[in-house]
Design a protein around this motif. Structure first.
Motif, short mmCIF file in Angstrom:
data_model
loop_
_atom_site.label_atom_id
_atom_site.label_comp_id
_atom_site.label_asym_id
_atom_site.label_seq_id
_atom_site.Cartn_x
_atom_site.Cartn_y
_atom_site.Cartn_z
N LEU A 1 0.81 -1.21 0.00
CA LEU A 1 0.00 0.00 0.00
C LEU A 1 0.85 1.27 0.00
O LEU A 1 0.46 2.29 -0.57
N TYR A 2 1.99 1.20 0.64
CA TYR A 2 2.79 2.40 0.86
C TYR A 2 3.92 2.54 -0.14
O TYR A 2 4.78 3.40 0.04
N GLU A 3 3.95 1.73 -1.17
CA GLU A 3 5.01 1.81 -2.16
C GLU A 3 4.46 2.40 -3.45
O GLU A 3 3.70 1.76 -4.16
N GLY A 4 4.83 3.61 -3.78
CA GLY A 4 4.43 4.23 -5.04
C GLY A 4 2.97 4.68 -5.03
O GLY A 4 2.31 4.75 -4.00
N ILE A 5 2.49 5.02 -6.25
CA ILE A 5 1.12 5.50 -6.39
C ILE A 5 0.39 4.63 -7.39
O ILE A 5 0.99 3.95 -8.22
N SER A 6 -0.93 4.67 -7.34
CA SER A 6 -1.75 3.80 -8.19
C SER A 6 -1.63 4.16 -9.66
O SER A 6 -1.83 3.32 -10.52
N HIS A 7 -1.32 5.41 -9.94
CA HIS A 7 -1.20 5.84 -11.33
C HIS A 7 -0.07 5.09 -12.05
O HIS A 7 -0.16 4.83 -13.24
N ASP A 8 0.94 4.73 -11.30
CA ASP A 8 2.08 4.00 -11.87
C ASP A 8 1.95 2.49 -11.63
O ASP A 8 2.94 1.77 -11.64
N PHE A 9 0.72 2.01 -11.39
CA PHE A 9 0.44 0.60 -11.13
C PHE A 9 1.19 0.10 -9.90
O PHE A 9 1.69 -1.01 -9.87
N GLY B 1 1.36 0.84 -5.30
CA GLY B 1 0.55 1.27 -4.17
C GLY B 1 -0.75 0.48 -4.07
O GLY B 1 -0.75 -0.74 -4.03
N ARG B 2 -1.84 1.23 -4.02
CA ARG B 2 -3.15 0.60 -3.84
C ARG B 2 -3.48 -0.35 -4.98
O ARG B 2 -4.07 -1.41 -4.77
N TYR B 3 -3.11 0.01 -6.21
CA TYR B 3 -3.38 -0.84 -7.37
C TYR B 3 -2.72 -2.21 -7.21
O TYR B 3 -3.35 -3.25 -7.39
N GLN B 4 -1.44 -2.21 -6.84
CA GLN B 4 -0.71 -3.46 -6.67
C GLN B 4 -1.24 -4.25 -5.47
O GLN B 4 -1.34 -5.47 -5.51
N TYR B 5 -1.61 -3.54 -4.40
CA TYR B 5 -2.16 -4.19 -3.21
C TYR B 5 -3.46 -4.92 -3.55
O TYR B 5 -3.65 -6.08 -3.20
N LEU B 6 -4.36 -4.24 -4.27
CA LEU B 6 -5.64 -4.86 -4.60
C LEU B 6 -5.47 -6.03 -5.55
O LEU B 6 -6.16 -7.04 -5.42
N ASN B 7 -4.56 -5.93 -6.50
CA ASN B 7 -4.33 -7.05 -7.40
C ASN B 7 -3.73 -8.25 -6.67
O ASN B 7 -4.07 -9.40 -6.95
N THR B 8 -2.85 -8.01 -5.72
CA THR B 8 -2.28 -9.09 -4.93
C THR B 8 -3.34 -9.72 -4.04
O THR B 8 -3.41 -10.94 -3.90
N ARG B 9 -4.16 -8.88 -3.44
CA ARG B 9 -5.22 -9.36 -2.54
C ARG B 9 -6.27 -10.15 -3.32
O ARG B 9 -6.86 -11.09 -2.81
N LYS B 10 -6.49 -9.77 -4.57
CA LYS B 10 -7.48 -10.43 -5.40
C LYS B 10 -7.06 -11.87 -5.74
O LYS B 10 -7.90 -12.73 -5.97
N LEU B 11 -5.76 -12.13 -5.76
CA LEU B 11 -5.28 -13.45 -6.12
C LEU B 11 -5.52 -14.48 -5.02
O LEU B 11 -5.52 -15.68 -5.29
N ASP B 12 -5.70 -14.03 -3.79
CA ASP B 12 -5.96 -14.96 -2.69
C ASP B 12 -7.35 -15.58 -2.84
O ASP B 12 -8.27 -14.96 -3.37
N LEU B 13 -7.49 -16.81 -2.37
CA LEU B 13 -8.79 -17.47 -2.39
C LEU B 13 -9.72 -16.81 -1.37
O LEU B 13 -9.26 -16.28 -0.35
N PRO B 14 -11.01 -16.83 -1.62
CA PRO B 14 -11.94 -16.21 -0.68
C PRO B 14 -11.87 -16.83 0.72
O PRO B 14 -12.08 -16.15 1.71
N GLU B 15 -11.55 -18.14 0.80
CA GLU B 15 -11.47 -18.76 2.12
C GLU B 15 -10.33 -18.19 2.94
O GLU B 15 -10.37 -18.18 4.16
N LYS B 16 -9.27 -17.71 2.27
CA LYS B 16 -8.14 -17.14 3.00
C LYS B 16 -8.41 -15.69 3.39
O LYS B 16 -7.87 -15.19 4.37
N ARG B 17 -9.24 -15.00 2.59
CA ARG B 17 -9.52 -13.60 2.87
C ARG B 17 -10.61 -13.41 3.91
O ARG B 17 -10.54 -12.50 4.72
N TYR B 18 -11.64 -14.25 3.88
CA TYR B 18 -12.80 -14.06 4.75
C TYR B 18 -12.91 -15.21 5.75
O TYR B 18 -12.51 -16.33 5.46
N VAL B 19 -13.50 -14.92 6.90
CA VAL B 19 -13.68 -15.93 7.93
C VAL B 19 -14.82 -16.86 7.55
O VAL B 19 -14.74 -18.07 7.72
#
Length: 176
Positions: A99-107, A109-127
């Motif tokens: 989240l704290y590395e770079g900005i979303s405009h340059d792919f 920060g938040r952009y990279q965080y969300l893409n990484t988080r999206k790759l996790d299975l739902p069972e790992k993300r949610y209880v």
């Protein structure tokens, strides 16, 4: 309505009486029922208004009952706190650092965080599954790649007729 050309005095008087009779019946109806109509209109208007609930002021919390002093205590017992029930599991520190590395405009920060988080299975993300849509893909595991059958007789190219839209039906196109 077509205009009648044979209007004589008798017919004019007939229409005059009919007009006056209708006018009097409307006035009579209004005199009898106007108060009930107004009451119904007010009731409908008040039903459409949003319901205002009274505001509740916070009450002072009740003091806990005094502990009995006759029983000696063994020592300070640790207070067991109820675990905070969260919908999502905590994020790994390495993923959170994105989240704290770079900005979303340059792919980054938040952009990279969300893409990484999206790759996790739902069972790992949610209880637990939050919505009913979660149940369709919950605990399915990794996707299994299926190989296509090489038999051309088994594969259907499309659902359209093979012999054109306006041609006679082919017996192979009918579902029996």
């Amino acid at each position: 309505m077509a205009r009648q050309l044979n209007m004589d005095t008798l017919r004019q008087n007939f229409w005059k009486e009919e007009y006056l009779r209708e006018k009097m019946s409307r006035c009579e109806w209004h005199r009898k029922y106007s108060s009930m109509v107004k009451l119904k209109q007010k009731a409908k208007a008040s039903a459409r208004l949003p319901l205002k609930l009274p505001t509740l002021h916070p009450q002072a919390p009740l003091s806990p009952p005094p502990a009995p002093k006759a029983v000696p205590s063994r020592g300070p017992s640790p207070v067991v706190k109820a675990p905070i029930q969260a919908e999502m599991n905590p994020v790994l520190p390495a993923t959170r650092a994105l989240l704290y590395e770079g900005i979303s405009h340059d792919f980054q920060g938040r952009y990279q965080y969300l893409n990484t988080r999206k790759l996790d299975l739902p069972e790992k993300r949610y209880v637990f599954p939050i919505t009913t849509n979660f149940t369709y893909g919950w605990q399915l595991g990794p996707p299994v790649k299926q190989e296509l059958v090489s038999c051309k007789m088994c594969r259907i190219e499309s659902f359209f007729r093979k012999n054109g839209a306006f041609d006679f039906l082919d017996p192979r196109d009918l579902a029996l």
